[in-house]
Design a protein around this motif. Sequence first.
Motif: not given
Length: 901
Positions: A539, A579-582
């Motif tokens: 992230s 949070a953006y979770i990749e």
Amino acid sequence: MSVTNLEYLFKPTSVAVIGATNDPRNAGNIVMRNIMAGGFLGPVMPVSSQAEAIAGVLTHPSVRHLPKTPDLAVVCSPLEEVPEVIHSLKERGTRAAVIMGAGFASMSYEESQDIKSTILSIAQPPDIRILGPKSLGFMVPSLNLNASLAHARVEPGKVAFISQSDSLFATVLDWAIDKGVGFSHMVALGSRIDVTFADILDYLGSDPLTRSIMLYVESIKDAREFMSAARAASRNKPVLVIRPGQALDTVLGDLKLRETGDGRHSDEIYDVAFRRAGMLRVEDIDGLFDAAQTLSTPRQVFGRRLAILTNGTSAGILAADRLLVGGGEMAPLSEETIKGIDGVLGEGNWSRANPVDIPFNADGKAYSEVLKLLIKDKNSNGILAMHVPWAAQPDVEVAEAIRDSLKRVRRMVLTAWLGSGKAGQAREIFRNADIPTYETPTQAVQAFLYMAEYLHNQEMLIETPDSLPTDFFPDTSRARDIVRKALDTGRKALTEPEAKDILAAYGIPVVETRIAVSAKEAVIAADALGYPVALKLRSPQVPQPYDVGGVLLDLETPERVWEGAASILARCTRERPDAYIEGFTVQRMGRRPGAHELSVSARLDPVFGPVLQFGHGGMAREMIQDQAQTLPPLSMSLAREVVSRTRISTLLKGTPSHVPADIDDICLTLIQISQLIVDVPQITAIDINPLYADSEGVLALDAKIDIAPFEGEGESRLAIRPYPRELEECVTLKSGRQVTLRPIRPEDEETHRAFLANLSDEDLRLRFFGVVQREFDHKDIARFTQIDYDREMAFIATALTERGEPETLGVMRTNTKPDNSEAEFAIVVRSDLKGEGLGSMLFYKGIRYTKERGTKVLIGQTMLENKAMQGLSRKFGFEIAPDPHDPDLVDMILDMDTVDL
């Protein structure tokens, strides 16, 4: 820039003071009074439209009305008038100017930058060299020239002082007057729009009146110019530097930093740079002068072991304590020395140990005899002779006895005569005899430690690097391709697998890693890698997954990976809902029981360019704060040095329960990273943490690499130019033997020593213009092989012997002036290889290199009888002319504009 026209600045035959006035508070009046009071022998010409005479000298209304062209102009006019003044001076042919430059305080940053640019565009250095603006001026006491705003003058001496601070200039001036210290030069740099530290270091490095150079540095602007000049100067004479350090940013403030255009940099980077240049950094003004005094003596120390001779127990203990705290060692006394002192003083009349505590009433003969015994003892690297005043004690007699006993002694002996009165007379005796003397034990011991540190730095400067433990052949094309593809997609960072692919391309062992965007893909990746695996959150908002429980280790089944991915997502959503979770990173577990966790990183400093950092790694890295920094390029010796500056280096050597780690492999990793940031300049940051290290070598578990577009060669970012591998080429001799022509390397020391040994006596005589000894010591060979590629070049011809060992067959050297206006060459080929065409090949390569770097003229000298050298020079278009100063020599001159390659 260069030393061009600096002689007009520091050795003028005539001086004009522009903006002179009778107002005693005005700079123009202060400078006039200082110059006249100093006794300068050349004409001094004040320029003023307001007064007929100033300081007893008739004035002139303008620069064009001056009766002769001044070598030097001291410009005290209001800042807005300075461009017009510089224009008038240039029309007259003046070659140097000091700009006092009052008025910056009332200008905005943009206005001050604009006027500086205007002054530079008119002066066009080196046509007119500019010291300042905003300079306090300078002094050259040997010329009786005080072209400064200082409130006092100093006596001539052998020490030069260059200051970036006006206040410290004045402080040092007062200190020197109080201590009776003289100077060859005192220079206040001001804003440094032209003349910089590098220029003055180049000038003073070859000045016969200057024995040592002291600098006060807050910041530098061109790291490569500074490093080249500092390294060249420190090879000739001691260069000492003082810098405020960590408090500098607070003291200067944002306004000062904006004005100078300098960023905020780690003080440790400056420390590393000073050390790499062979300079000595000291802590304060007292230390600056104490170290300068000690280093200016012909005696040297080659270690940190000190013997202390004293007639006062407490004074000896204080000196010993300061020595041990400062990293020194108490020299053990040999049995022979102990017996000898017993014979002089009697067995029960002294300490029989170091410190050598002798009776309080010891006379000059006793001091002298004991000192002679300590000098003969090879266990010490230096001796400190101390004297504590007692009633009716012969202070002066003892000092005279010690002075007389040291007349033909080469060992380092320092003295500390405590107290005042007769102790002052004793110190004067020592000063007159060039014996280092101090008022306190602390000063004396610190001076000894400074000298030991200085000589350590000098040894590092000329140390022969170890050969690499193994050759590594990086796949540079692969690394560049990975970075290029990432940049094409607009990214600023590589993925972890991409970063590890680049490390692998440079020979650094890595743990195999895959990226997954879902739990399902994580299981597939784990199946492909093989169990057990580690699973980590990806992230951009969570740079350290451990902080949110985003790391799971030792997952041994697909079910554990699936469940682990779900639990990581749940924890991250709870802890960091923003949070953006990749996805996830999946990697095979790196099993290295007992391995040390290290870290290796690289970043870009705004001044010094790439900086490498090594130290303790793992999760506790930031808490432990055990890191050391260095500048590329690195050799094995330099890599070992940076490792040794960390606390963890002690553990790496091994403990009772752990075998030593492979230090060579750790050092090689540092060298590989150093080479990577040169070869791929689009890399802006690297972080390997943790890097496992044990007896089996290293293994990188995690790696991050940041990238950004960059046009140009990677070596241009470095403060020290690396080995120019692009200049290597292969040629074939007439005999058919394959030979490599390449720049010389420090590692070539042994083969170069053998090359010189194989030259005939006649070839040596012609090369060095006379009879020379065949034995070259380490310092000589180091000077031949360890060169600054920015200023010097030595192309060697090297080939393999029948046994597969490298040997040197010939060498072509060029030494270029800092302004690139002229280069001097020398060439020699092994005596048994004449007629193979090797001389012509080396000569052509040197000429081609000189032409490509834009040098204007290539010159050389040879003996009149050396017809072969003259013939070879004519073949390449050189003009041959008798040397005007020596009838036995001829000059060979090639105008590079006429060369067509």
